[in-house]
Design a protein around this motif. Sequence first.
Motif, mmCIF file in Angstrom:
data_model
loop_
_atom_site.group_PDB
_atom_site.id
_atom_site.type_symbol
_atom_site.label_atom_id
_atom_site.label_comp_id
_atom_site.label_asym_id
_atom_site.label_seq_id
_atom_site.Cartn_x
_atom_site.Cartn_y
_atom_site.Cartn_z
ATOM 1 N N ALA A 127 35.710 -0.246 25.326
ATOM 2 C CA ALA A 127 35.242 0.768 26.266
ATOM 3 C C ALA A 127 33.773 1.112 26.059
ATOM 4 C CB ALA A 127 36.097 2.024 26.129
ATOM 5 N N PHE A 128 33.339 1.080 24.795
ATOM 6 C CA PHE A 128 31.964 1.475 24.465
ATOM 7 C C PHE A 128 31.314 0.386 23.597
ATOM 8 C CE2 PHE A 128 34.668 5.383 24.476
ATOM 9 C CZ PHE A 128 34.246 5.880 25.725
ATOM 10 N N PRO A 129 31.063 -0.795 24.171
ATOM 11 C CA PRO A 129 30.581 -1.927 23.358
ATOM 12 C C PRO A 129 29.205 -1.692 22.734
ATOM 13 C CG PRO A 129 30.439 -2.423 25.708
ATOM 14 C CD PRO A 129 31.224 -1.156 25.584
ATOM 15 N N GLN A 130 28.441 -0.764 23.292
ATOM 16 C CA GLN A 130 27.112 -0.493 22.749
ATOM 17 C C GLN A 130 27.159 0.405 21.522
ATOM 18 O OE1 GLN A 130 28.489 1.080 25.222
ATOM 19 N NE2 GLN A 130 28.149 3.259 24.814
ATOM 20 N N ALA A 131 28.299 1.010 21.251
ATOM 21 C CA ALA A 131 28.420 1.961 20.141
ATOM 22 C C ALA A 131 28.890 1.245 18.881
ATOM 23 C CB ALA A 131 29.409 3.069 20.500
ATOM 24 N N PRO A 132 28.077 1.215 17.827
ATOM 25 C CA PRO A 132 28.502 0.552 16.583
ATOM 26 C C PRO A 132 29.618 1.322 15.890
ATOM 27 C CG PRO A 132 26.405 1.676 16.255
ATOM 28 C CD PRO A 132 26.707 1.746 17.727
ATOM 29 N N ILE A 133 30.486 0.601 15.198
ATOM 30 C CA ILE A 133 31.555 1.204 14.404
ATOM 31 C C ILE A 133 31.079 1.258 12.959
ATOM 32 C CG2 ILE A 133 33.948 1.031 13.654
ATOM 33 C CD1 ILE A 133 34.511 -0.625 16.166
ATOM 34 N N HIS A 134 31.044 2.460 12.388
ATOM 35 C CA HIS A 134 30.582 2.662 11.017
ATOM 36 C C HIS A 134 31.770 2.927 10.086
ATOM 37 C CE1 HIS A 134 26.240 3.355 12.114
ATOM 38 N NE2 HIS A 134 26.807 3.614 13.285
ATOM 39 N N ALA A 135 31.692 2.376 8.894
ATOM 40 C CA ALA A 135 32.676 2.661 7.849
ATOM 41 C C ALA A 135 32.001 2.471 6.502
ATOM 42 C CB ALA A 135 33.890 1.738 7.955
ATOM 43 N N SER A 136 32.506 3.169 5.503
ATOM 44 C CA SER A 136 31.978 2.937 4.157
ATOM 45 C C SER A 136 32.348 1.522 3.723
ATOM 46 C CB SER A 136 32.567 3.941 3.176
ATOM 47 O OG SER A 136 33.932 3.655 2.922
ATOM 48 N N LYS A 137 31.600 1.001 2.769
ATOM 49 C CA LYS A 137 31.892 -0.345 2.280
ATOM 50 C C LYS A 137 33.294 -0.423 1.676
ATOM 51 C CE LYS A 137 27.149 -1.917 1.520
ATOM 52 N NZ LYS A 137 26.143 -2.431 0.569
ATOM 53 N N ALA A 138 33.719 0.666 1.027
ATOM 54 C CA ALA A 138 35.055 0.671 0.426
ATOM 55 C C ALA A 138 36.140 0.646 1.496
ATOM 56 C CB ALA A 138 35.220 1.900 -0.466
ATOM 57 N N THR A 139 35.946 1.399 2.578
ATOM 58 C CA THR A 139 36.928 1.399 3.666
ATOM 59 C C THR A 139 36.970 0.043 4.346
ATOM 60 O OG1 THR A 139 36.805 3.781 4.089
ATOM 61 C CG2 THR A 139 37.460 2.389 5.933
ATOM 62 N N ASP A 140 35.804 -0.530 4.606
ATOM 63 C CA ASP A 140 35.755 -1.846 5.249
ATOM 64 C C ASP A 140 36.454 -2.896 4.385
ATOM 65 O OD1 ASP A 140 34.624 -3.639 7.373
ATOM 66 O OD2 ASP A 140 33.605 -4.506 5.635
ATOM 67 N N LYS A 141 36.221 -2.855 3.091
ATOM 68 C CA LYS A 141 36.849 -3.811 2.175
ATOM 69 C C LYS A 141 38.369 -3.634 2.176
ATOM 70 C CE LYS A 141 36.429 -5.439 -2.653
ATOM 71 N NZ LYS A 141 37.809 -5.239 -3.150
ATOM 72 N N ALA A 142 38.819 -2.367 2.136
ATOM 73 C CA ALA A 142 40.259 -2.104 2.120
ATOM 74 C C ALA A 142 40.920 -2.588 3.404
ATOM 75 C CB ALA A 142 40.504 -0.609 1.916
ATOM 76 N N MET A 143 40.243 -2.438 4.533
ATOM 77 C CA MET A 143 40.808 -2.912 5.799
ATOM 78 C C MET A 143 40.917 -4.430 5.814
ATOM 79 S SD MET A 143 38.972 -0.483 8.674
ATOM 80 C CE MET A 143 39.715 -1.424 10.025
ATOM 81 N N ARG A 144 39.897 -5.094 5.355
ATOM 82 C CA ARG A 144 39.892 -6.555 5.425
ATOM 83 C C ARG A 144 40.883 -7.178 4.439
ATOM 84 N NH1 ARG A 144 35.507 -8.371 8.483
ATOM 85 N NH2 ARG A 144 33.983 -6.742 8.971
ATOM 86 N N GLU A 145 41.102 -6.516 3.309
ATOM 87 C CA GLU A 145 42.019 -7.063 2.303
ATOM 88 C C GLU A 145 43.456 -6.612 2.529
ATOM 89 O OE1 GLU A 145 40.422 -5.948 -1.464
ATOM 90 O OE2 GLU A 145 38.783 -7.426 -1.389
ATOM 91 N N ASP A 146 43.648 -5.386 2.954
ATOM 92 C CA ASP A 146 44.980 -4.813 3.207
ATOM 93 C C ASP A 146 45.966 -5.166 2.092
ATOM 94 O OD1 ASP A 146 47.018 -3.425 4.501
ATOM 95 O OD2 ASP A 146 47.604 -5.157 5.728
ATOM 96 N N LYS A 147 45.607 -4.821 0.867
ATOM 97 C CA LYS A 147 46.420 -5.195 -0.287
ATOM 98 C C LYS A 147 47.817 -4.593 -0.261
ATOM 99 C CE LYS A 147 42.618 -6.110 -3.495
ATOM 100 N NZ LYS A 147 41.970 -5.741 -4.792
#
Length: 441
Positions: free
Chosen positions: A111-131
């Motif tokens: 809906a808002f492709p111009q708006a960047p999605i921000h997350a802390s590095k720890a949150t981004d890592k946890a999402m990508r790994e989903d341990k």
Amino acid sequence: MNHRLRRLLAAGTAAACATALVAGCSNGDKAEAPAASKTQPGRFASPNPGSVNTYWIEAPEGLVIIDTLRTPTDARKAIAEIRKTGKPVAALLLTHPHPDHVGGAGAFHEAFPQAPIHASKATDKAMREDKRGFYPLARSANTDFPSKLTYADRTFEDGAPLQVGGLRLETAAFAEGESDTATVYYRPDTGDLFSGDLAGSKVTPALIEGNSCGWLQILDQLGRRFAGAKTSYPGHGAPGPTGALIDEQRRYLQRFRGLVRPAVASDSASGGRVAPDEQKSIIAEMERTYPGHPPVADLPTIVQENIKAVARELAAEDPAKTPAACSNKAQEGTDGLLAPVSTYVGAVNDGNLDALAGAFAADAELIDVGRRFTGRAAIRAWAEDEVIGGKLTVIKVAENRPGYQRLLVRFAPGGTGGFEAYYAFTVDGSSIIKAELTYAD
């Protein structure tokens, strides 16, 4: 307690103010500057069970959105409300990696492709790994959960300040509590704190990660780090005063741990495990203490799962090494008084106004011979005017039961002489939630 002359003078001032209809007149008879106006954050809450919040705040360059809901369907409903503002979206922020806060990110990005999605590095890592495997579990429970996640395209160091949409936000990162990692966003110009799931409002939380002790310690850190925060915007439940929401969450966790702990004690009848009748009793007590608190997840057995997780956690704890925030002795004072009651008595005698006010929950109530004071700020003002400078002697504990003590005391407003009174305190966790003061004669 109350001083008759001071109360009459205050009443006379208030009456004069009412008669004159002077705007800004106060008990101190001083004009007050009008409060600065601000635009309240927008909020969309998905339906129960498992209602989740998303917020949007106005920034110079557009709206800043905090969290993206559980599913694309929920996200699209929020997007429709956001579009009604007629304002562009400048950025999206994620507080933590739990499925119910990131599942709608793809719909927001579309809906808002111009708006960047921000997350802390720890949150981004946890999402990508989903341990913990939360995302496949979310998909199996809800077919609307996306088959592929949308990740942040901008990351920042934990605790780093953030410039988004022309607005400066402070951040703080916390680990091993409600979630493995969590980021809060603080807007210092308004006192708004976006706290994610660290301090919910009148909801049944998820304790399934088994870090209730870590969560309790984080709540203490959160309160100290953002002592100036006025309003907290939680991931679940309605916004409210920051101190009150932190206290509410702390009391819930302490209460839950206090109910589970006896069941896993080495000398318990069930041999260190939670027996079915004990589980039933814990659930009934939590429902009695917290009626009508909806679950944060669409999980019918959330309380049972919470009991299992906290039982495992408590069984593995070493009581000698348990932090003070999590100790089963948190309510016990060395003088036979409940800890916050002991703090109150000591604060009176030390003339320590900060400690006295800190003994009360943010939403506590104090009744002084019929006069009612609600909230820590009101109690603090009462104490500063009528208590600090006096001496308080505990004659005896007249009544003592879990979470409640009624004391026979002598209070000397000027430090000598004085009068006898009964002080009744109701305690929840580490705070006084109600105090009632009456004369003894």
